[in-house]
Scaffold this motif. Structure first.
Motif, PDB file in Angstrom:
ATOM      1  N   VAL A  31     -12.133   8.634   2.708  1.00 53.13           N
ATOM      2  CA  VAL A  31     -13.286   8.962   3.541  1.00 53.13           C
ATOM      3  C   VAL A  31     -14.298   7.823   3.512  1.00 53.13           C
ATOM      4  CG1 VAL A  31     -15.223  10.555   3.851  1.00 53.13           C
ATOM      5  CG2 VAL A  31     -12.957  11.453   3.307  1.00 53.13           C
ATOM      6  N   LEU A  32     -14.549   7.279   2.324  1.00 54.42           N
ATOM      7  CA  LEU A  32     -15.484   6.168   2.203  1.00 54.42           C
ATOM      8  C   LEU A  32     -14.968   4.915   2.909  1.00 54.42           C
ATOM      9  CD1 LEU A  32     -16.686   6.582  -1.487  1.00 54.42           C
ATOM     10  CD2 LEU A  32     -17.865   7.266   0.621  1.00 54.42           C
ATOM     11  N   ALA A  33     -13.672   4.681   2.846  1.00 56.36           N
ATOM     12  CA  ALA A  33     -13.092   3.528   3.538  1.00 56.36           C
ATOM     13  C   ALA A  33     -13.254   3.678   5.043  1.00 56.36           C
ATOM     14  CB  ALA A  33     -11.619   3.376   3.166  1.00 56.36           C
ATOM     15  N   LEU A  34     -13.028   4.883   5.557  1.00 55.55           N
ATOM     16  CA  LEU A  34     -13.220   5.134   6.983  1.00 55.55           C
ATOM     17  C   LEU A  34     -14.673   4.916   7.374  1.00 55.55           C
ATOM     18  CD1 LEU A  34     -12.417   6.066   9.799  1.00 55.55           C
ATOM     19  CD2 LEU A  34     -12.636   8.439   8.981  1.00 55.55           C
ATOM     20  N   ALA A  35     -15.586   5.422   6.567  1.00 54.74           N
ATOM     21  CA  ALA A  35     -17.012   5.234   6.852  1.00 54.74           C
ATOM     22  C   ALA A  35     -17.366   3.748   6.897  1.00 54.74           C
ATOM     23  CB  ALA A  35     -17.860   5.951   5.803  1.00 54.74           C
ATOM     24  N   ALA A  41     -17.309  -1.765  12.323  1.00 52.91           N
ATOM     25  CA  ALA A  41     -16.665  -1.957  13.626  1.00 52.91           C
ATOM     26  C   ALA A  41     -17.557  -1.521  14.781  1.00 52.91           C
ATOM     27  CB  ALA A  41     -15.349  -1.177  13.682  1.00 52.91           C
ATOM     28  N   VAL A  42     -18.428  -0.561  14.543  1.00 52.58           N
ATOM     29  CA  VAL A  42     -19.262  -0.026  15.614  1.00 52.58           C
ATOM     30  C   VAL A  42     -20.721  -0.344  15.263  1.00 52.58           C
ATOM     31  CG1 VAL A  42     -19.778   2.021  17.009  1.00 52.58           C
ATOM     32  CG2 VAL A  42     -17.540   1.808  15.945  1.00 52.58           C
ATOM     33  N   VAL A  43     -21.395   0.569  14.636  1.00 54.39           N
ATOM     34  CA  VAL A  43     -22.743   0.377  14.080  1.00 54.39           C
ATOM     35  C   VAL A  43     -22.840   1.288  12.868  1.00 54.39           C
ATOM     36  CG1 VAL A  43     -23.923  -0.272  16.237  1.00 54.39           C
ATOM     37  CG2 VAL A  43     -23.749   2.139  15.605  1.00 54.39           C
ATOM     38  N   ARG A  44     -23.791   1.021  11.992  1.00 57.64           N
ATOM     39  CA  ARG A  44     -23.901   1.804  10.745  1.00 57.64           C
ATOM     40  C   ARG A  44     -23.927   3.308  10.972  1.00 57.64           C
ATOM     41  NH1 ARG A  44     -26.563  -1.088   5.776  1.00 57.64           N
ATOM     42  NH2 ARG A  44     -25.957   0.925   4.965  1.00 57.64           N
ATOM     43  N   LEU A  49     -20.954   9.850  11.585  1.00 61.46           N
ATOM     44  CA  LEU A  49     -20.419  10.491  12.787  1.00 61.46           C
ATOM     45  C   LEU A  49     -18.896  10.482  12.789  1.00 61.46           C
ATOM     46  CD1 LEU A  49     -20.885  11.770  15.557  1.00 61.46           C
ATOM     47  CD2 LEU A  49     -21.023   9.449  16.492  1.00 61.46           C
ATOM     48  N   THR A  50     -18.321   9.347  12.460  1.00 59.20           N
ATOM     49  CA  THR A  50     -16.865   9.200  12.439  1.00 59.20           C
ATOM     50  C   THR A  50     -16.230  10.106  11.389  1.00 59.20           C
ATOM     51  OG1 THR A  50     -17.095   6.916  13.192  1.00 59.20           O
ATOM     52  CG2 THR A  50     -14.975   7.530  12.202  1.00 59.20           C
ATOM     53  N   THR A  51     -16.795  10.138  10.198  1.00 54.10           N
ATOM     54  CA  THR A  51     -16.211  10.977   9.154  1.00 54.10           C
ATOM     55  C   THR A  51     -16.368  12.454   9.488  1.00 54.10           C
ATOM     56  OG1 THR A  51     -18.227  10.779   7.810  1.00 54.10           O
ATOM     57  CG2 THR A  51     -16.421   9.257   7.325  1.00 54.10           C
ATOM     58  N   PHE A  52     -17.490  12.827  10.121  1.00 54.22           N
ATOM     59  CA  PHE A  52     -17.676  14.213  10.529  1.00 54.22           C
ATOM     60  C   PHE A  52     -16.631  14.611  11.565  1.00 54.22           C
ATOM     61  CE2 PHE A  52     -19.205  17.295  13.597  1.00 54.22           C
ATOM     62  CZ  PHE A  52     -19.457  18.379  12.773  1.00 54.22           C
ATOM     63  N   LEU A  77      -7.804  11.017   9.467  1.00 47.96           N
ATOM     64  CA  LEU A  77      -8.323   9.777   8.897  1.00 47.96           C
ATOM     65  C   LEU A  77      -7.594   8.564   9.474  1.00 47.96           C
ATOM     66  CD1 LEU A  77      -8.763  10.817   5.155  1.00 47.96           C
ATOM     67  CD2 LEU A  77     -10.593  10.334   6.804  1.00 47.96           C
ATOM     68  N   ALA A  78      -6.288   8.678   9.638  1.00 50.94           N
ATOM     69  CA  ALA A  78      -5.504   7.565  10.183  1.00 50.94           C
ATOM     70  C   ALA A  78      -5.887   7.291  11.639  1.00 50.94           C
ATOM     71  CB  ALA A  78      -4.008   7.862  10.074  1.00 50.94           C
ATOM     72  N   LEU A  79      -6.033   8.329  12.437  1.00 49.14           N
ATOM     73  CA  LEU A  79      -6.407   8.148  13.839  1.00 49.14           C
ATOM     74  C   LEU A  79      -7.800   7.528  13.954  1.00 49.14           C
ATOM     75  CD1 LEU A  79      -5.948   8.458  16.858  1.00 49.14           C
ATOM     76  CD2 LEU A  79      -6.771  10.806  16.663  1.00 49.14           C
ATOM     77  N   ALA A  80      -8.739   8.034  13.174  1.00 43.84           N
ATOM     78  CA  ALA A  80     -10.099   7.480  13.211  1.00 43.84           C
ATOM     79  C   ALA A  80     -10.106   6.037  12.738  1.00 43.84           C
ATOM     80  CB  ALA A  80     -11.036   8.349  12.362  1.00 43.84           C
ATOM     81  N   THR A  81      -9.295   5.711  11.747  1.00 44.57           N
ATOM     82  CA  THR A  81      -9.187   4.326  11.274  1.00 44.57           C
ATOM     83  C   THR A  81      -8.661   3.420  12.381  1.00 44.57           C
ATOM     84  OG1 THR A  81      -8.927   5.028   8.977  1.00 44.57           O
ATOM     85  CG2 THR A  81      -8.128   2.814   9.547  1.00 44.57           C
ATOM     86  N   ARG A  82      -7.650   3.883  13.092  1.00 46.56           N
ATOM     87  CA  ARG A  82      -7.115   3.088  14.207  1.00 46.56           C
ATOM     88  C   ARG A  82      -8.166   2.878  15.286  1.00 46.56           C
ATOM     89  NH1 ARG A  82      -2.670   6.402  13.198  1.00 46.56           N
ATOM     90  NH2 ARG A  82      -3.016   7.644  15.083  1.00 46.56           N
TER      91      ARG A  82
END
Length: 91
Positions: A31-35, A41-44, A49-52, A77-82
């Motif tokens: 989860v922390l890696a995704l955050a 990649a986007v903005v802080r 938002l992404t993890t939610f 998590l994998a889809l959001a990471t991609r």
């Protein structure tokens, strides 16, 4: 386990208990890696938002019987990471 990891682990356990999800397992590092990916990649503000959204999607998939809880979370998590990787490549 260092102090920060212990604090995060305890906080996660407290949240799971508050939501009556004690049987659930959370891969805090994933989860922390995704955050981190979303923030860079986007903005802080994309990090929470992404993890939610990933967690919400996983919850819906598990609740509907589409996937087990573990598979649903891993897939979300994998889809959001991609998506983060794609957003970062476009920068």
């Amino acid at each position: 386990m260092d102090e920060r990891d212990q604090l995060l682990s305890q906080w996660c356990e407290n949240l799971l208990a508050a939501f009556e999800l004690e049987e659930s397992r959370v891969d805090i590092n994933a989860v922390l890696a995704l955050a981190g990916k979303a923030a860079h990649a986007v903005v802080r503000p994309a990090a929470p938002l992404t993890t939610f959204v990933a967690g919400y999607a996983a919850g819906l998939a598990a609740a509907s019987g589409q996937a087990s809880e573990e598979v649903a979370m891993r897939s979300a998590l994998a889809l959001a990471t991609r998506q983060c990787d794609a957003a970062g490549a476009g920068s």
